[in-house]
Motif scaffolding. Structure first.
Motif, PDB file in Angstrom:
ATOM      1  N   GLU A   1       0.854  -1.192   0.000  1.00  0.00           N
ATOM      2  CA  GLU A   1       0.000   0.000   0.000  1.00  0.00           C
ATOM      3  C   GLU A   1       0.892   1.246   0.000  1.00  0.00           C
ATOM      4  O   GLU A   1       1.457   1.618   1.032  1.00  0.00           O
ATOM      5  CB  GLU A   1      -0.901  -0.010   1.229  1.00  0.00           C
ATOM      6  CG  GLU A   1      -1.827   1.198   1.326  1.00  0.00           C
ATOM      7  CD  GLU A   1      -2.599   1.219   2.623  1.00  0.00           C
ATOM      8  OE1 GLU A   1      -3.144   2.282   2.957  1.00  0.00           O
ATOM      9  OE2 GLU A   1      -2.626   0.170   3.321  1.00  0.00           O
ATOM     10  N   VAL A   2       1.031   1.874  -1.150  1.00  0.00           N
ATOM     11  CA  VAL A   2       1.916   3.035  -1.311  1.00  0.00           C
ATOM     12  C   VAL A   2       1.097   4.306  -1.156  1.00  0.00           C
ATOM     13  O   VAL A   2       0.143   4.541  -1.906  1.00  0.00           O
ATOM     14  CB  VAL A   2       2.622   3.017  -2.691  1.00  0.00           C
ATOM     15  CG1 VAL A   2       3.532   4.228  -2.834  1.00  0.00           C
ATOM     16  CG2 VAL A   2       3.400   1.723  -2.864  1.00  0.00           C
ATOM     17  N   THR A   3       1.466   5.128  -0.184  1.00  0.00           N
ATOM     18  CA  THR A   3       0.810   6.410   0.070  1.00  0.00           C
ATOM     19  C   THR A   3       1.847   7.516  -0.077  1.00  0.00           C
ATOM     20  O   THR A   3       2.918   7.455   0.550  1.00  0.00           O
ATOM     21  CB  THR A   3       0.201   6.457   1.474  1.00  0.00           C
ATOM     22  OG1 THR A   3      -0.699   5.348   1.633  1.00  0.00           O
ATOM     23  CG2 THR A   3      -0.542   7.755   1.691  1.00  0.00           C
ATOM     24  N   ILE A   4       1.537   8.514  -0.891  1.00  0.00           N
ATOM     25  CA  ILE A   4       2.477   9.612  -1.165  1.00  0.00           C
ATOM     26  C   ILE A   4       2.018  10.839  -0.385  1.00  0.00           C
ATOM     27  O   ILE A   4       0.865  11.261  -0.486  1.00  0.00           O
ATOM     28  CB  ILE A   4       2.556   9.925  -2.670  1.00  0.00           C
ATOM     29  CG1 ILE A   4       2.980   8.683  -3.445  1.00  0.00           C
ATOM     30  CG2 ILE A   4       3.512  11.075  -2.933  1.00  0.00           C
ATOM     31  CD1 ILE A   4       2.959   8.869  -4.953  1.00  0.00           C
TER      32      ILE A   4
ATOM     33  N   GLU B   1       0.070  16.727   4.964  1.00  0.00           N
ATOM     34  CA  GLU B   1      -0.433  15.496   4.352  1.00  0.00           C
ATOM     35  C   GLU B   1       0.081  14.270   5.098  1.00  0.00           C
ATOM     36  O   GLU B   1      -0.633  13.270   5.225  1.00  0.00           O
ATOM     37  CB  GLU B   1      -0.003  15.442   2.886  1.00  0.00           C
ATOM     38  CG  GLU B   1      -0.655  16.487   2.001  1.00  0.00           C
ATOM     39  CD  GLU B   1      -0.256  16.325   0.554  1.00  0.00           C
ATOM     40  OE1 GLU B   1       0.364  15.295   0.211  1.00  0.00           O
ATOM     41  OE2 GLU B   1      -0.570  17.231  -0.255  1.00  0.00           O
ATOM     42  N   LEU B   2       1.298  14.339   5.600  1.00  0.00           N
ATOM     43  CA  LEU B   2       1.828  13.207   6.358  1.00  0.00           C
ATOM     44  C   LEU B   2       1.057  13.020   7.663  1.00  0.00           C
ATOM     45  O   LEU B   2       0.816  11.883   8.092  1.00  0.00           O
ATOM     46  CB  LEU B   2       3.310  13.420   6.642  1.00  0.00           C
ATOM     47  CG  LEU B   2       4.015  12.298   7.411  1.00  0.00           C
ATOM     48  CD1 LEU B   2       4.011  11.006   6.609  1.00  0.00           C
ATOM     49  CD2 LEU B   2       5.454  12.698   7.749  1.00  0.00           C
TER      50      LEU B   2
ATOM     51  N   ARG C   1       9.062  16.391  13.819  1.00  0.00           N
ATOM     52  CA  ARG C   1       7.624  16.192  13.605  1.00  0.00           C
ATOM     53  C   ARG C   1       7.361  14.864  12.912  1.00  0.00           C
ATOM     54  O   ARG C   1       6.404  14.151  13.247  1.00  0.00           O
ATOM     55  CB  ARG C   1       7.089  17.358  12.776  1.00  0.00           C
ATOM     56  CG  ARG C   1       5.597  17.336  12.501  1.00  0.00           C
ATOM     57  CD  ARG C   1       5.204  18.598  11.760  1.00  0.00           C
ATOM     58  NE  ARG C   1       3.796  18.610  11.400  1.00  0.00           N
ATOM     59  CZ  ARG C   1       3.206  19.617  10.745  1.00  0.00           C
ATOM     60  NH1 ARG C   1       3.924  20.680  10.402  1.00  0.00           N
ATOM     61  NH2 ARG C   1       1.924  19.557  10.457  1.00  0.00           N
ATOM     62  N   LEU C   2       8.211  14.519  11.960  1.00  0.00           N
ATOM     63  CA  LEU C   2       8.074  13.243  11.260  1.00  0.00           C
ATOM     64  C   LEU C   2       8.224  12.073  12.215  1.00  0.00           C
ATOM     65  O   LEU C   2       7.395  11.149  12.227  1.00  0.00           O
ATOM     66  CB  LEU C   2       9.120  13.177  10.146  1.00  0.00           C
ATOM     67  CG  LEU C   2       9.419  11.792   9.552  1.00  0.00           C
ATOM     68  CD1 LEU C   2       8.219  11.303   8.764  1.00  0.00           C
ATOM     69  CD2 LEU C   2      10.657  11.840   8.669  1.00  0.00           C
TER      70      LEU C   2
ATOM     71  N   TYR D   1       7.303   9.896   1.587  1.00  0.00           N
ATOM     72  CA  TYR D   1       7.228  11.284   2.054  1.00  0.00           C
ATOM     73  C   TYR D   1       8.198  12.139   1.251  1.00  0.00           C
ATOM     74  O   TYR D   1       9.401  11.894   1.229  1.00  0.00           O
ATOM     75  CB  TYR D   1       7.546  11.351   3.543  1.00  0.00           C
ATOM     76  CG  TYR D   1       7.551  12.743   4.132  1.00  0.00           C
ATOM     77  CD1 TYR D   1       6.605  13.689   3.749  1.00  0.00           C
ATOM     78  CD2 TYR D   1       8.502  13.114   5.076  1.00  0.00           C
ATOM     79  CE1 TYR D   1       6.613  14.957   4.288  1.00  0.00           C
ATOM     80  CE2 TYR D   1       8.504  14.371   5.625  1.00  0.00           C
ATOM     81  CZ  TYR D   1       7.557  15.301   5.225  1.00  0.00           C
ATOM     82  OH  TYR D   1       7.565  16.556   5.764  1.00  0.00           O
ATOM     83  N   VAL D   2       7.658  13.171   0.571  1.00  0.00           N
ATOM     84  CA  VAL D   2       8.457  14.155  -0.166  1.00  0.00           C
ATOM     85  C   VAL D   2       8.337  15.471   0.592  1.00  0.00           C
ATOM     86  O   VAL D   2       7.307  16.150   0.505  1.00  0.00           O
ATOM     87  CB  VAL D   2       7.968  14.308  -1.617  1.00  0.00           C
ATOM     88  CG1 VAL D   2       8.860  15.290  -2.373  1.00  0.00           C
ATOM     89  CG2 VAL D   2       7.953  12.955  -2.321  1.00  0.00           C
TER      90      VAL D   2
END
Length: 394
Positions: free
Chosen positions: A78-81, A87-88, A114-115, A239-240
């Motif tokens: 399951e790839v989530t961008i 958004e993260l 934060r990440l 995550y970008v």
């Protein structure tokens, strides 16, 4: 009676509905094909212009990672961008998940903290993090650029790392980054893949971003390495980072980019320069005069200076030179020292001629207003010459 007309082969093959259909010219077919190819190419590469970052999961260009993201999705991951910190935060990151950051150079101290608070125990993979980010993680870490592709690939030389078995796999890219310590795919300067553990969890530093890109993922075992590293869990959060997520206090200053030894080095250079100036200054002596190879007549010098003053319009300087020369001559005529003060010369000349001091000072005092035009300058020169003659006659 006329003979019957036999049907010709051409007439027999003509359709009953009318004239014979003609094929379009070749240039029309070629033009339509080119236009269609351009439209298809623009449609396919539309994401490449919008997501042009290195190893971006939506970038179909050679430096993108769209191929890897699609393969992972086809394998059931399951790839989530997420393209920003907001958004993260909206992504529900499970405990058994992998978070990959493919542009960690955009991370700052606040966004990194934060990440890590949001993802919790999930495994975080930083792809080719910068020196500044590595220093924030651990001040003892360092980065060094390497070129592992020197005619052969680099083989994994480590036990299962971060839960990933890389035994027997070979990495081959054009450029990479090595880290100090122990890890996998070790070169002379250090491993290209290593882990860092702290109180917040585990970080994986992967210094070969090109291994994930579309043009180099098929070299050696790059594809297997990428799939094992990013497809270990059922959920992958790609995550970008966005530079706009940085806090105001995260601004990069020049001092933060300079090495620690630079400031003491600059102080040493400054002190050495001051010492050199003091050493050479003691050896400097007084100025000496040397005779010129030619003799210049005084009248020629005077005329040359006069022409320069006239050309530049510097009447104040010319008037000062005339008054100074007149005072020097009058001092000699009146028996005074030629270096006598102007006030003493004015007073002696007025007493010698029996005239008011103010009238003589109007001619000899440098503090008087300069001539406003050339006529006043000529009149001043004539008055000074007349004053000399009167003092000489008296």
């Amino acid at each position: 009676m006329s003979a019957p007309v036999l049907d010709s082969p051409a007439a027999a093959s003509t359709p009953a509905g009318g004239a014979r259909r003609r094929r379009p010219p070749a240039w029309v077919v070629l033009t339509v094909a080119v236009v269609l190819a351009l439209v298809v190419g623009a449609w396919v590469s539309r994401d490449g212009e919008k997501y042009a970052g290195l190893a971006d999961p939506r970038n179909p260009k050679p430096d993108g990672a769209q191929a890897l993201a699609r393969v992972l999705a086809d394998q059931g991951v399951e790839v989530t961008i997420a393209r920003s910190a907001a958004e993260l935060d909206d992504v529900d990151v499970r405990r058994e998940a992998t978070v990959v950051v493919t542009r960690p150079d955009q991370l700052t101290r606040s966004t990194l903290e934060r990440l890590r608070r949001h993802v919790g125990p999930a495994r975080v993979v930083l792809v080719e993090p910068s020196y500044g980010l590595v220093q924030q993680i651990d001040p003892d870490l360092s980065t060094l650029p390497v070129s592992p592709s020197t005619g052969h690939a680099v083989e994994a030389d480590c036990a299962p790392l971060a839960g990933v078995d890389l035994d027997g796999l070979r990495l081959e890219v054009d450029d990479a980054t090595a880290y100090n310590g122990t890890g996998c795919f070790t070169r002379e300067l250090g491993p290209i893949l290593r882990t860092v553990r702290d109180a917040d969890g585990e970080l994986v530093l992967f210094g070969a971003a090109q291994a994930l890109t579309n043009d180099q993922v098929t070299r050696a075992d790059n594809a297997a390495i990428a799939l094992r590293l990013l497809g270990q869990d059922e959920q992958l959060v790609w995550y970008v980072p966005d530079p706009a997520d940085a806090a105001p206090g995260d601004a990069v200053t020049l001092g933060s980019l300079l090495p620690d030894w630079l400031v003491p080095g600059l102080w040493m250079v400054l002190l050495a320069g001051i010492g050199l100036v003091c050493w050479r200054f003691r050896r400097l002596g007084p100025l000496t005069t040397e005779p010129l190879p030619v003799v210049v007549r005084a009248v020629e010098t005077t005329r040359s200076r006069g022409r320069m003053y006239r050309r530049s319009g510097d009447r104040a300087h010319a008037a000062h030179a005339l008054r100074r020369a007149a005072r020097t001559d009058l001092a000699g005529l009146l028996g005074l020292d030629r270096r006598a003060a102007p006030a003493a010369v004015v007073e002696a000349a007025a007493r010698h001629l029996g005239t008011p001091v103010e009238s003589v000072a109007a001619l000899l005092d440098d503090h008087r207003p300069p001539p406003a035009n050339d006529q006043e300058l000529v009149r001043l020169a004539q008055d000074l010459a007349l004053l000399r003659r009167e003092v000489r006659r008296a």
